[in-house]
Every structure is written in C-alpha cells, then in structure tokens.
Design a protein around this motif. Structure first.
Motif, PDB file in Angstrom:
ATOM      1  N   GLU A 108     -11.439   1.268  -7.042  1.00 56.72           N
ATOM      2  CA  GLU A 108     -11.951   1.863  -5.812  1.00 56.72           C
ATOM      3  C   GLU A 108     -13.365   1.360  -5.598  1.00 56.72           C
ATOM      4  O   GLU A 108     -14.197   1.413  -6.501  1.00 56.72           O
ATOM      5  N   HIS A 128      -7.188  -4.658  -4.405  1.00 58.23           N
ATOM      6  CA  HIS A 128      -5.805  -4.824  -4.852  1.00 58.23           C
ATOM      7  C   HIS A 128      -5.538  -6.290  -5.187  1.00 58.23           C
ATOM      8  O   HIS A 128      -6.177  -7.188  -4.617  1.00 58.23           O
ATOM      9  N   THR A 160       0.859  -1.190   0.000  1.00 59.35           N
ATOM     10  CA  THR A 160       0.000   0.000   0.000  1.00 59.35           C
ATOM     11  C   THR A 160       0.890   1.233   0.000  1.00 59.35           C
ATOM     12  O   THR A 160       1.889   1.289   0.714  1.00 59.35           O
ATOM     13  N   GLN A 171      -3.475  -1.536  -7.238  1.00 65.14           N
ATOM     14  CA  GLN A 171      -4.871  -1.173  -7.034  1.00 65.14           C
ATOM     15  C   GLN A 171      -5.663  -1.430  -8.304  1.00 65.14           C
ATOM     16  O   GLN A 171      -5.337  -0.925  -9.379  1.00 65.14           O
ATOM     17  N   THR A 186     -10.504  -0.019  -1.300  1.00 65.98           N
ATOM     18  CA  THR A 186      -9.960  -0.292  -2.635  1.00 65.98           C
ATOM     19  C   THR A 186      -9.613  -1.771  -2.786  1.00 65.98           C
ATOM     20  O   THR A 186      -9.232  -2.426  -1.807  1.00 65.98           O
TER      21      THR A 186
END
Length: 719
Positions: free
Chosen positions: A447, A438, A405, A444, A436
């Motif tokens: 969203e 991932h 992240t 990512q 979000t």
C-alpha cells in the motif's frame, strides 16, 4: 430499566449533537481534500518519475523511483542547480531518457492548450538549451533525439539541437486564418487534442494538420478586465450548421525540405494522426460531417498514396478514441461499439480482423496497453456492474481472462512501460483514494498511500450515507443514488433536490469517492433535504443502444426521464411531492431548465449554471454528432430549446453564467433572459465577470457561487 434507557438515549443524543455540520467554507478551503499521488510518468524498465516541489527552497525536481521498492533511486534534475530558471512546471523525456524538455512560465489558452518557454536539459552534461526566446506550443523530441519540433504563432518549426539552427516549416500561419500543427478551438474541445503533428519513427518526416479558418464565423467576448476600458477576445467558433475550418493533411520531409499535401478522399474532420511502427506508414482517421462514417487510412510516405484499411459506420455516430495501438508487426489494436458494447479488437496490418478480444454485454472503459512478449492486454471494464470499474488482463487471442483487482468500486490503473507493475487507485462511496502497488498478475505488493486521516476527520461530522438503487419508469430502469438527512425520520416528509448532468455517454451515478459537489449535497442533507441523482437515457456504460437512444432529440428523452423519476420518487411517503427542485451545470443546466419548464407541475424550483439554452449556439462537432445540422433537423434543435417555451415557467428559477465562457457562451443565458423578459416571467440571475465555463478563477468565486445557490434553495424549496 427506564432510567437506564433514558440515560442511553441522552448519551446517544449528546454524541450525535457533538458532531459537526459541514460548512460551505470548509468545502472550498480544502478541509476535505484527499491526499493524492503526484501524476507519475512511467519510464523505461521498472521505473517511474515524479515532478516534486520543494516548498522550503521553492525549487522543483524530477525524481526517479523504482516500481519494485517505491523508493527514490535518484534525482534526475533539480532546478536549484540551474542558474537559468528558478523552477519548472512541466517535463517530458526523449525516447532513451537522456534528455528532458522543461517548461517554465506556462500560461493556459483554452481547456487543454498552453504556451510556455521551454528548455532542453541534457542529463549527462547537466546543461540547458533554450528552444526559443518566445513562448511556444507543444515542443516534441524527434525519435532520434537530435531535434525538437514545435509551434509558434500558428507555424511549425524544427530546432536542430546539435547545430542550434531552426528551420521554419510553414510560413502562412496567421491568427484566425491559418493554423499549422496545432488544433483549432473546436478540435481541441471536442476531439480532445492540441498537438496536430507527429514525427515518423526514423525522424525524417513530420506529418501535420493545416487548418484554414478563413470562412469560419468569428465569435467575440467582451472581457471586463481591470483596466479603464474592457477588451474583446475574438476567435473562430463554428456553431452548429456553420462552416468548419478546412483541414488538410501535410507531410514535411526534413531531407528534401518539401511539404506535400496528402489526398484522403471525402471527409469533414481529421480527428487523429499517428505514425505506425513502420517509418514510412502514417495512420490517419477521417470522419464525415455526420460523424457516422469513419475511415482509418494508411499513408505511404514514399509516394504519398493513402489506402483505407478500416471503415466503421453507425446509424447514429462513431466515437473517437485514443486506443489505436500498433504492434511490432504493424498489426493493430482497435476499440469499437460495433457489436453494441465497447470492446477490443485485433486487426492485421492490412486491416483484416484477426479476432475480437473482449466480448459480452458490458463495456471496456479503458485500454491500458499490451505486453507483446506475453501477448497480454490490460484493460478496465464495467463487468462488476455499470457503476463500478475493475482491472483485467486477457491474452491477445481473447483467452485466459484474469481479474487483477479484487475490491468492488472504482479501480484505475497506471502501468509501467513494460507492464511488470501497475499502481492502482481505488475508491468507492465509503473509501477515499487508496493507492496500491501490484505486479502484472494483480498481486498487491504494497500500500502506497491512503486517506485514513481524512476518514478520521470526517468521523466528527454529521454525514449521510449514499444509497444506490435503481428507479423504474415506463421508459426504463435507471441507476440512481440517494442521500437522506442523517437524522432521517420515516414518519416525516422532506423536500427533494435532484442533481444530474445527463450528457451523452456521461455518468453521475458511480461507486466512487466524493467530489466537492458531494460535500455540498451533504451540507444540504444536513439542512433537511433529500438529494437524488438519476442517470437516465443517453448516459454511458450500459451499451450503445442506451447511450444513443437520444440521437436527433438531445435533451428530449433525458428531460422526460428526470420528470418521470421525480414523479416516481414523489410516491414515496417520506418525500413531499410539492417540494421538488433540480439543478445542473452545462448540459445539466440545459436539463434543469427544461425540467422546470416542461415539468412545471412537478418541479417547484431549478438552478441552471452555464446552460446551453439552444443547441444552435453550440459548436459543430459536439452538437451535430448528436443532432445533425439545424438545417437537416430543425425540430430537434427548436422543440428542445427553452428559449421557445419560456412562457411555461411557473417555479422559481436561478440562472447563472460566467461572461468569459469560451465554451458555452453567455449568449445562451442572455437569449433565454430576453425570452423570459418577453414572457414577463420573474427569475433570478447571477453573472460572474470574465469567468470561464468552470466559474472558479478569482478569490472566493466558488464559495460565492455555492453560497448563492444554497441561499436560493433554502428560500425556495421546503421553506
């Protein structure tokens, strides 16, 4: 030019004036609630499930979603299609996800425990099967999905789902005497679990704990209720230095129907039990009463022998965690503070250390799991600084660490079962929760949900910016934050109101979004107060030495740090040194009381909500972990109890408690009340009838509480 400047100032003032102030009503009526994802359950493959409620039909569904697309794949069960129940409140899958446990009429007992009526739902046939006519606890599928084990009336039962027959494993269960398979009050509260039984991988054995509470002293609370006469709640509660329940490990074999008691040597507590991947090997953790000597046993279910495979000792105490994870070869992952910081370790099935996986002067704050195919471990840590949380991956051999992240703040991950995906929740002081999606490399993909609408709403309010800083005293450098009034003027002086919790391993200074209390602090800042929070010695995520520096002297050094921090803050030209107050709840209430008394030349007022006032009144497990017993360490208990120096009160004091608090008993407040009366010290008090430790149940309870505290602050600080 002067006219233009005057016009600019006028327009700016009007814009500021048009912004709203936060009201207490808004804080507690949900005006500032954040949008959240429902708690998700990771399923087999690349899927997860959610419990959804349909307001139109008043029905509930368990829906299956794809991690890859985030789209709903199917509805697994809809209560609208079930004639037996209108809706359900909980669900759990069996191993192969062909059946569900559905809970209805669930009622809480203590912090984590509950009772309910439970059904088994067969997904293929769409049929329900009632487990028991009465309310039960902790129903759990056997690994082969043919049975369900559960607790009722302090006994353990097994229902055969194929024959519908029930076997009663134990029969000696009796309230306030014997508990089988379910934790007693102190285990539930301090070791953080309820279900004290577990199935072996082959579904042939159930290991469980048996609690003999016979010699544990009883505690009783009067409940005002709504009837003509009040009632009493009576339960076993071991206060510091008193007798604990005698806890034994039992092993029940479903084929022989025999129960065996397992010998584990000398111990006081059994805070964890868990079957390994080997169906005949059970893992069990024991602790001595001082909680500084931990043994991890492997129990052989074929001959009931037990062997210590890991021993961990500490000069203070060893924390209990849920990170023990067994790999396919029965080697295991373990976390420990033994090098001074909480890190991840890999041990062989014989208990031999293979390697330390993470290293450094920082803490692992969450172990998410391991992908054995790629030999990759996923975890959360404070490598970005102790007020932040970041997600990382690292290989089992401790190499190839990857940051997953990017944003600095508080990141929290929920991984798919196969670790191919994770959903990250990010917040910081300026950003409410953003969810979000991932992949396992951290990229990512999408969203899912944000709180931009909340930010837009808040843009219409007079809000102060929270500022992080560190404060130095002669005893250290501590994390802190400050809120100033939005119209702050460096040429003015402001009253200072301090907030803290300060408990061992806790954290109040974190780079995360607002809690309800933060909106209250904003409200106070609007009234002209400066709000400051300081995490002193004993708080968490800065290493074991910092956290355990308060050992044997709970609240002594923590109090010194708050007093010293207040003195340092008072040196700032914009803070009025004559107008300093402090508040806290629970441990923080003990602290605010102590600060007002021992720092009576610094603090003008204090509020204490549900405070401990003597550690002699609190439970064995928590208190003795940090202080040992009162018989061994009387000074550690009594020299830090405000009951013993109530005559030091000079400032204004508001003392608040819920009379139904099963955790920090109202006895704490009443004993301090008596001490203050004997010292002829004036103070204010509020008792909330039948409210528990959180003081929240009932119409307008929280609003009333915060109205009272706000009024007290306005009348006694900076007036």
């Amino acid at each position: 030019m002067k006219k233009l400047l005057l016009l600019f100032i006028t327009v700016t003032s009007l814009a500021t004036a048009q912004k709203q102030d936060i009201t207490l009503n808004e804080i507690w009526n949900g005006t500032f609630s954040t949008e959240r994802m429902n708690s998700l359950n990771s399923m087999n493959g690349d899927f997860y499930s959610l419990l959804n409620f349909n307001r139109a039909t008043r029905s509930t569904t368990v829906d299956k979603y794809s991690y890859a697309s985030l789209e709903k794949v199917e509805t697994i069960v809809d209560s609208e299609n079930l004639s037996e129940i209108a809706y359900f409140e909980s669900y759990d899958f069996n191993n192969d996800e062909t059946k569900l446990l559905l809970g209805v009429k669930v009622e809480p007992i203590y912090r984590r425990s509950s009772l309910g009526i439970f059904y088994v739902y067969d997904i293929a046939s769409k049929k329900l099967q009632l487990i028991d006519e009465e309310k039960i606890q902790e129903p759990t599928f056997s690994p082969d999905s043919k049975k369900v084990a559960y607790a009722k009336n302090n006994n353990l039962f097994v229902k055969n789902l194929e024959t519908n027959k029930v076997i009663q494993i134990t029969s000696d269960g009796k309230k306030n005497f014997i508990i089988n398979g379910i934790c007693d009050w102190v285990y539930e509260e301090e070791f953080s679990f309820v279900r004290a039984f577990d199935w072996s991988a082959d579904s042939k054995n159930i290991a469980f704990l048996r609690f003999d509470e016979t010699e544990v002293p009883e505690f009783s609370m009067q409940l005002t209720g709504k009837e003509l006469y009040p009632t009493q709640q009576v339960f076993k509660y071991p206060k510091a230095g008193e007798k604990n329940a005698i806890v034994d490990l039992q092993l029940y074999n479903l084929e022989t129907k025999n129960t065996s008691k397992i010998t584990l040597g000398d111990y006081e507590y059994i805070p964890r039990l868990k079957w390994t991947n080997n169906a005949t090997t059970l893992s069990v953790i024991t602790l001595n009463r001082h909680q500084n000597n931990l043994n991890l046993y492997f129990v052989n279910a074929t001959d009931n022998t037990a062997k210590v495979v890991l021993n961990e000792t500490d000069k203070a105490y060893v924390d209990i965690h849920d990170n023990l994870t067994f790999l396919n070869d029965n080697s295991f992952i373990w976390t420990s503070e033994k090098d001074g910081f909480n890190h991840i370790y890999h041990y062989s099935k014989e208990g031999k250390l293979i390697n330390q996986i993470t290293k450094g002067a920082w803490e692992v704050t969450n172990f998410y799991g391991i992908n054995e195919k790629s030999k990759t471990i996923y975890y959360q840590s404070v490598e970005d600084g102790s007020i932040n949380r970041t997600i990382y991956s690292i290989k089992l051999n401790g190499k190839n660490k990857q940051r997953l992240t990017n944003a600095t703040g508080t990141n929290s991950a929920s991984f798919s079962k196969n670790s191919n995906y994770f959903i990250n929740t990010f917040t910081d002081i300026n950003t409410p929760a953003v969810y979000t999606l991932h992949n396992s490399k951290g990229k990512q993909l999408k969203e899912i949900l944000n709180n931009n609408k909340l930010l837009e709403k808040l843009s219409n309010y007079n809000l102060s910016k929270k500022e992080f800083f560190t404060i130095k005293t002669e005893n250290g450098e501590f994390n802190a934050w400050m809120l100033k009034p939005s119209n702050f003027d460096t040429n003015k002086q402001y009253p200072l109101f301090m907030t803290q919790y300060s408990g061992p391993g806790s954290q109040s200074v974190s780079n995360s979004w607002n809690s309800a209390n933060d909106y209250w602090f904003q409200h106070l800042a609007q009234q002209g107060y400066i709000i400051v929070c300081v995490d002193g010695r004993g708080t968490g995520f800065k290493g074991a030495d910092f956290k355990k520096s308060t050992y044997l002297n709970l609240v002594k050094y923590e109090t010194i740090d708050q007093i010293d921090a207040a003195k340092e803050l008072a040196k700032r030209p914009y803070i009025n040194e004559q107008e300093i107050g402090i508040w806290g709840w629970s441990f923080g209430g003990h602290m605010s009381t102590n600060c007002l008394l021992k720092g009576n030349d610094v603090f003008k007022m204090a509020i204490a909500v549900a405070p401990v006032t003597s550690w002699r009144f609190y439970d064995t497990v928590y208190t003795e972990r940090f202080l040992r017993t009162p018989q061994e360490n009387p000074a550690g208990y009594d020299e830090n109890s405000p009951i013993n120096y109530a005559d030091m009160l000079k400032g204004k004091f508001l003392l608040i408690h819920g009379s139904g608090d099963d955790n920090v008993h109202v006895q704490n407040t009443m004993r301090l009340t008596n001490a203050l009366i004997e010292a002829n010290k004036p103070f204010e008090q509020a008792i909330y009838p039948d409210r528990t430790h959180g003081i929240y149940r009932g119409k307008n309870t929280r609003l009333h509480l915060f109205n009272k505290m706000t009024t007290f602050i306005k009348e006694n600080l900076g007036n």
